[in-house]
Motif scaffolding. Sequence first.
Motif, PDB file in Angstrom:
ATOM      1  N   THR A  87       0.826  -1.198   0.000  1.00  0.00           N
ATOM      2  CA  THR A  87       0.000   0.000   0.000  1.00  0.00           C
ATOM      3  C   THR A  87       0.858   1.244   0.000  1.00  0.00           C
ATOM      4  N   SER A 103     -15.127  -0.735 -11.530  1.00  0.00           N
ATOM      5  CA  SER A 103     -14.765   0.639 -11.181  1.00  0.00           C
ATOM      6  C   SER A 103     -15.994   1.468 -10.872  1.00  0.00           C
ATOM      7  N   THR A 147      -5.254  -5.686  -8.579  1.00  0.00           N
ATOM      8  CA  THR A 147      -4.714  -4.368  -8.267  1.00  0.00           C
ATOM      9  C   THR A 147      -5.855  -3.446  -7.869  1.00  0.00           C
ATOM     10  N   VAL A 148      -5.659  -2.696  -6.804  1.00  0.00           N
ATOM     11  CA  VAL A 148      -6.653  -1.740  -6.308  1.00  0.00           C
ATOM     12  C   VAL A 148      -6.078  -0.346  -6.475  1.00  0.00           C
ATOM     13  N   GLN A 149      -6.800   0.516  -7.202  1.00  0.00           N
ATOM     14  CA  GLN A 149      -6.320   1.862  -7.477  1.00  0.00           C
ATOM     15  C   GLN A 149      -7.386   2.896  -7.137  1.00  0.00           C
ATOM     16  N   THR A 209      -1.882   3.357  -6.971  1.00  0.00           N
ATOM     17  CA  THR A 209      -2.126   1.966  -6.605  1.00  0.00           C
ATOM     18  C   THR A 209      -2.092   1.833  -5.086  1.00  0.00           C
ATOM     19  N   LEU A 267     -12.333   4.738  -8.373  1.00  0.00           N
ATOM     20  CA  LEU A 267     -11.902   3.553  -7.636  1.00  0.00           C
ATOM     21  C   LEU A 267     -11.952   2.387  -8.609  1.00  0.00           C
ATOM     22  N   PHE A 315     -10.759  -1.760  -9.456  1.00  0.00           N
ATOM     23  CA  PHE A 315     -10.193  -3.077  -9.171  1.00  0.00           C
ATOM     24  C   PHE A 315      -9.896  -3.751 -10.514  1.00  0.00           C
ATOM     25  N   ILE A 319     -15.049  -9.707  -4.246  1.00  0.00           N
ATOM     26  CA  ILE A 319     -15.132  -8.459  -3.483  1.00  0.00           C
ATOM     27  C   ILE A 319     -16.584  -8.229  -3.065  1.00  0.00           C
ATOM     28  N   VAL A 346     -18.252  -2.795  -0.262  1.00  0.00           N
ATOM     29  CA  VAL A 346     -17.270  -1.732  -0.456  1.00  0.00           C
ATOM     30  C   VAL A 346     -17.821  -0.443   0.157  1.00  0.00           C
TER      31      VAL A 346
END
Length: 462
Positions: free
Chosen positions: A17, A366, A401-403, A408, A438, A440, A454, A457
């Motif tokens: 992170t 997203s 990947t989470v942005q 990231t 956001l 993924f 997931i 959220v």
Amino acid sequence: MTLAAQPVTASPTTATTVARPIAGTAAALAAPDVSVTNVQAHLAQFNSIATSNGGNRRAGSAGYTASLSYVKTRLQAAGYTVSEQYCSSCTYPSNNLIAEWPGPADQVVMFGAHLDGVSAGPGINDNGTGSATLLENALVLAAQNPTVTKRVRFAWWTDEEQGLNGSRFYVNSLNATQRGYIKGYYNFDMVGSTNGGYFINRVTSTTAAPLKAYWDSLGLQPEENVEGQGRSDDYYFQQAGIPTSGYAAGASARKTSSQAAKWGGTANSAYDPCYHRACDTTANVSATVLNRAADGVAYALWQLAVGGTGGCAGGQVIGNGGFESGSTPWTASSGVITNASGQPARTGSYKAWLDGSGRTRTHTLSQSVTVPAGCATYTLSFWLHIDTAETTGSTAYDRLTVQVGSTTLATYSNLNAAAGYAQRSFNVAVFAGQTVTLRFTGTEDSSLQTSFVIDDVTLQAS
């Protein structure tokens, strides 16, 4: 709204992170729920005033004067400092009405709506709805009497329908210092259209962020107020360099098929079928649209001006975080949002299931979010279950990947597989006041599946 537009000058093997994980959030300072019934009661008064005064509330008319008197009397009784400003240059010379709730003189947040209508009818949607919405919000603020960090100024403009004359007169009456005190002007013009949409002036601006955040929390996917550009009282504030935004539900332009699909209503029909007509009465208002506007104003007001932590109203920014209400407002690869039984949801029936096929593919999920400014804490949280058939213990074959925006936050892989869901939380305060995406992204190689599942959220600001 006036008829004519004005001229418009990480390592893949472990979760990594860049945003600090945090354990919890502070209690939110909640904005009030503004009663739409009370807003409708103000509309009924405006309608009655028009009926008793030749059928309209045009600037300079007896109907306008009586409307101003009604609003002024209610504000004075609530404890506001109220003043009238005579607009000598208006087509129909008459008064603006200004109401102040005390706060720092050099830190002003301003909410305005035009009080006048056209001569053809009582002008209840245009613009009784904006006027009544602000009146009820002002009364709620006075009744709750919270600690404020900014001065709150409300304005009801005259002679808007003849060319934005009342608001122009007001802006021109301010010197440069006084203009600099106004940190944001928010305009509300036609916020109850019966075939309405959800439009925000300068929707991607920082000034619009609290208005957008509230409608985003309802999954409404608001759009830019293209029809209203240069046609209402925010125009001269904008021209004077004052940041502006506001809500609108639409006038004579026609709703598109895509808008009808996401908002309901009738495609290829006007947002307001009674725009500038005699039928613009209390029957010409959607209670649902009006209620969402009134509560959105309260959210913005509380976030901008209320409380000891910068006026943050708090709340959930992510729409449909549990995926139980279809795909809106998410954008996802086909089949990602699903109730398929192969991987269970954490709660409810639906979740977002990325990858899991055992072949080369990329899945995305997203949502565009507006992160409100002025809050103390910002927590992005989601529950993640990783299931894999990969057997090699040291190679990351498949990745999630989470942005947020271009940053990231974390990368997970088949090496993070575990039974059940684990909650992942991040401090995203760096994005306060921004509209960001956001995202993924799951990538899978050509053999042996890894599923990234997931659910639930949230992005909680408090």
